[in-house]
Design a protein around this motif. Structure first.
Motif, mmCIF file in Angstrom:
data_model
loop_
_atom_site.group_PDB
_atom_site.id
_atom_site.type_symbol
_atom_site.label_atom_id
_atom_site.label_comp_id
_atom_site.label_asym_id
_atom_site.label_seq_id
_atom_site.Cartn_x
_atom_site.Cartn_y
_atom_site.Cartn_z
ATOM 1 N N GLN A 1 8.443 -8.403 -20.690
ATOM 2 C CA GLN A 1 8.177 -6.995 -20.406
ATOM 3 C C GLN A 1 9.434 -6.129 -20.338
ATOM 4 N N MET A 2 10.590 -6.737 -20.470
ATOM 5 C CA MET A 2 11.828 -5.969 -20.324
ATOM 6 C C MET A 2 11.944 -4.823 -21.334
ATOM 7 N N PRO A 3 11.621 -4.993 -22.620
ATOM 8 C CA PRO A 3 11.692 -3.837 -23.542
ATOM 9 C C PRO A 3 10.723 -2.713 -23.150
ATOM 10 N N HIS A 4 9.507 -3.108 -22.727
ATOM 11 C CA HIS A 4 8.543 -2.093 -22.309
ATOM 12 C C HIS A 4 9.025 -1.353 -21.060
ATOM 13 N N GLN A 5 9.648 -2.089 -20.138
ATOM 14 C CA GLN A 5 10.177 -1.456 -18.930
ATOM 15 C C GLN A 5 11.309 -0.492 -19.273
ATOM 16 N N ALA A 6 12.161 -0.918 -20.207
ATOM 17 C CA ALA A 6 13.263 -0.044 -20.604
ATOM 18 C C ALA A 6 12.722 1.231 -21.262
ATOM 19 N N ARG A 7 11.703 1.091 -22.109
ATOM 20 C CA ARG A 7 11.109 2.264 -22.762
ATOM 21 C C ARG A 7 10.465 3.195 -21.731
ATOM 22 N N ARG A 8 9.754 2.595 -20.777
ATOM 23 C CA ARG A 8 9.132 3.418 -19.745
ATOM 24 C C ARG A 8 10.184 4.106 -18.886
ATOM 25 N N TRP A 9 11.277 3.436 -18.623
ATOM 26 C CA TRP A 9 12.347 4.058 -17.831
ATOM 27 C C TRP A 9 12.928 5.254 -18.570
ATOM 28 N N MET B 1 11.376 7.108 -20.759
ATOM 29 C CA MET B 1 10.374 8.171 -20.707
ATOM 30 C C MET B 1 10.377 8.865 -19.349
ATOM 31 N N GLN B 2 10.527 8.091 -18.284
ATOM 32 C CA GLN B 2 10.577 8.686 -16.952
ATOM 33 C C GLN B 2 11.792 9.595 -16.791
ATOM 34 N N GLN B 3 12.931 9.164 -17.370
ATOM 35 C CA GLN B 3 14.118 10.002 -17.301
ATOM 36 C C GLN B 3 13.922 11.315 -18.062
ATOM 37 N N LYS B 4 13.264 11.223 -19.221
ATOM 38 C CA LYS B 4 12.987 12.446 -19.983
ATOM 39 C C LYS B 4 12.005 13.348 -19.235
ATOM 40 N N GLU B 5 11.023 12.711 -18.595
ATOM 41 C CA GLU B 5 10.054 13.507 -17.835
ATOM 42 C C GLU B 5 10.731 14.204 -16.662
ATOM 43 N N ARG B 6 11.630 13.500 -15.988
ATOM 44 C CA ARG B 6 12.368 14.121 -14.894
ATOM 45 C C ARG B 6 13.242 15.264 -15.404
ATOM 46 N N ALA B 7 13.896 15.041 -16.543
ATOM 47 C CA ALA B 7 14.724 16.107 -17.111
ATOM 48 C C ALA B 7 13.881 17.318 -17.509
ATOM 49 N N MET B 8 12.674 17.036 -18.018
ATOM 50 C CA MET B 8 11.783 18.133 -18.400
ATOM 51 C C MET B 8 11.366 18.945 -17.174
ATOM 52 N N ASN B 9 10.985 18.262 -16.111
ATOM 53 C CA ASN B 9 10.601 18.964 -14.883
ATOM 54 C C ASN B 9 11.785 19.732 -14.292
ATOM 55 N N GLN B 10 12.969 19.132 -14.362
ATOM 56 C CA GLN B 10 14.151 19.821 -13.849
ATOM 57 C C GLN B 10 14.451 21.076 -14.671
ATOM 58 N N LEU C 1 10.566 22.633 -23.554
ATOM 59 C CA LEU C 1 9.635 22.462 -24.682
ATOM 60 C C LEU C 1 10.122 21.373 -25.637
ATOM 61 N N SER C 2 11.431 21.330 -25.894
ATOM 62 C CA SER C 2 11.949 20.287 -26.793
ATOM 63 C C SER C 2 11.805 18.901 -26.175
ATOM 64 N N THR C 3 12.025 18.793 -24.869
ATOM 65 C CA THR C 3 11.847 17.500 -24.204
ATOM 66 C C THR C 3 10.386 17.071 -24.223
ATOM 67 N N ALA C 4 9.481 18.008 -24.000
ATOM 68 C CA ALA C 4 8.054 17.691 -24.061
ATOM 69 C C ALA C 4 7.650 17.241 -25.462
ATOM 70 N N LEU C 5 8.224 17.864 -26.493
ATOM 71 C CA LEU C 5 7.921 17.459 -27.865
ATOM 72 C C LEU C 5 8.412 16.051 -28.147
ATOM 73 N N ALA D 1 1.911 9.795 -22.927
ATOM 74 C CA ALA D 1 0.735 10.626 -22.637
ATOM 75 C C ALA D 1 0.892 11.223 -21.242
ATOM 76 N N LEU D 2 1.229 12.517 -21.191
ATOM 77 C CA LEU D 2 1.352 13.214 -19.918
ATOM 78 C C LEU D 2 0.033 13.908 -19.611
ATOM 79 N N PRO D 3 -0.581 13.635 -18.478
ATOM 80 C CA PRO D 3 -1.869 14.269 -18.167
ATOM 81 C C PRO D 3 -1.764 15.782 -17.996
#
Length: 436
Positions: free
Chosen positions: A67-75, A77-86, A111-115, A123-125
């Protein structure tokens, strides 16, 4: 209490395990030809437990490795999501602080981060709502920077980003976008476009305070006093302004409606649309009566309009009485023709109740002139004329006394009165003799 019960349970298990293991004489024999292994049951149980733990740890380690590659990918994505919210928070803070270029830049970064997140399969709800909000922030900043084409593009993208109406939060963002468009049109001095945008709102949203404020400004800009007055009354009902501000706004619109009246029928229709409290306002009733007289309305109807104000001001003396009494006396004097006995009694009662008020004495004297009570009129006007502070009223009082002296044939008294009228005169009446 729960901790004590757990402690008692662990103690009981430890005692039971000690009793079982301490007196257990059993043994187990393992046959693996040509070998034979003898061990105690206690040791076999311990080895079995350790084997299970080892296998479980190995399986967990293998799963973590897979699961390490999937965890790295999710991490990532989380960093991008945090940057988008910031970035979105920075855009909001810059917009509130008036730094519109930075606000638009931060919104575009959002908008660019969301794209990139959508292209990465995340998939962001709430992704559509967040993108729509970023577009609206960019549109607001563009409007402040007078970039109308870019503002309209971001506004349209905000509406296109949202899915089909039906979701409550999406609908609220749509309504907010419509209100923004109405406010932008108002800033551009386009009242018709602002009213059109407000007309596209649902009924509930159109009755919100912010929408009503925009509608009031748009109606006043368009010169539609009727809509502006209804909106101001609704805002006052919702307590959108302080009581003093609400009264001031409504009073100003009422005066504008009075000035806009072009004939007596429209003015009477406007008067009938007022409630009792508004009809009793001196700031409204006196100008409305004055406008009625200017348009050629009947004196009896004018006095009917002034009756609530007369009763309120003289029945409840206050600082407002002193402020409105001079204008009330002037307007009432202009509608004394065909004066009935009821009004004469009211005016005489007021002059008797306030003997030190020369304006009421003057009004009573002019009322007696209309009723041809010459002796009483001369007495009241003679007493009031020297004390009147208003130059126009003082001039008219001396002029009336001069005319009455001429009618009596007392030319000396007439000459004195005309002289005093000339001395007191500041603003000439149109034709004193004809008016008398």
């Amino acid at each position: 209490m729960r901790a004590a019960l757990w402690l008692m349970g662990l103690f009981a298990m430890a005692v039971a395990l000690a009793l079982f293991a301490g007196n257990n004489q059993s043994s187990i024999t393992w046959f693996w030809s040509p070998y034979r292994v003898d061990m105690s049951l206690n040791l076999a149980i311990v080895l079995l437990f350790l084997s299970f733990a080892l296998v479980y740890a190995a399986l967990r380690a293998l799963a973590a490795l897979v699961q390490m590659p999937h965890q790295a990918r999710r991490w990532r994505m989380q960093q991008k999501e945090r940057a988008m919210n910031q970035s979105l928070l920075e855009a909001l803070s810059h917009l509130q602080a008036g730094r519109f270029v930075r606000a638009r830049k931060a919104a575009l970064t959002t908008l660019s981060t969301a794209l990139s997140l959508r292209e990465g399969g995340a998939a962001l709800p709430y992704g559509e709502r967040l993108s729509a909000t970023a577009h609206l922030i960019a549109a607001d900043a563009s409007h402040a920077l007078q970039d109308t084409p870019l503002r309209d593009r971001h506004w349209q993208k905000a509406l296109d980003t949202l899915p089909i109406p039906g979701n409550t939060q999406d609908d609220e963002i749509r309504e907010g976008a419509q209100m923004r468009a109405a406010r932008w049109a108002l800033d551009d001095r386009d009242a018709a476009e602002s009213m059109r945008r407000l007309g596209e709102l649902p009924l509930g949203a159109a009755r919100r305070t912010i929408a009503l404020r925009i509608k009031l400004k748009a109606a006043r800009l368009a010169g539609d006093t009727h809509i502006a007055l209804d909106t101001a009354r609704l805002l006052a009902k919702h307590r959108a302004f302080s009581p003093a501000a609400s009264a001031s706004v409504v009073r100003g619109l009422l005066l504008a409606s009075i000035r806009d009246a072009r004939d007596t029928s429209s003015l009477q229709q406007f008067w009938l649309s007022l409630d009792e409290d508004e009809r009793a306002m001196p700031e409204v009733a006196i100008p409305a009566t004055e406008r009625l007289i200017e348009l050629g309305g009947e004196a009896q109807q004018a006095r009917t309009w002034l009756l609530p104000v007369w009763e309120h001001l003289l029945g409840h003396p206050s600082p407002r009485t002193e402020a409105h009494l001079p204008k009330l006396v002037q307007v009432l004097q202009s509608c004394l023709s065909k004066l009935d006995g009821a009004w004469l009694a009211r005016i005489e009662a007021a002059s008797n109740a306030h003997p030190r008020e020369p304006r009421l004495q003057y009004l009573a004297g002019m009322a007696c002139v209309q009723r041809e009570l010459w002796g009483k009129a001369q007495q009241l006007l003679t007493r009031a004329a020297p004390l009147l502070q208003d130059p126009l009223l003082r001039t008219r009082a001396w002029q009336r006394l001069a005319l009455m002296a001429e009618h009596r044939g007392d030319m000396e008294a007439s000459a004195i009165a005309w002289k005093l009228a000339a001395q007191a005169m500041v603003v000439l009446p149109e034709n004193p003799a004809r008016e008398a």
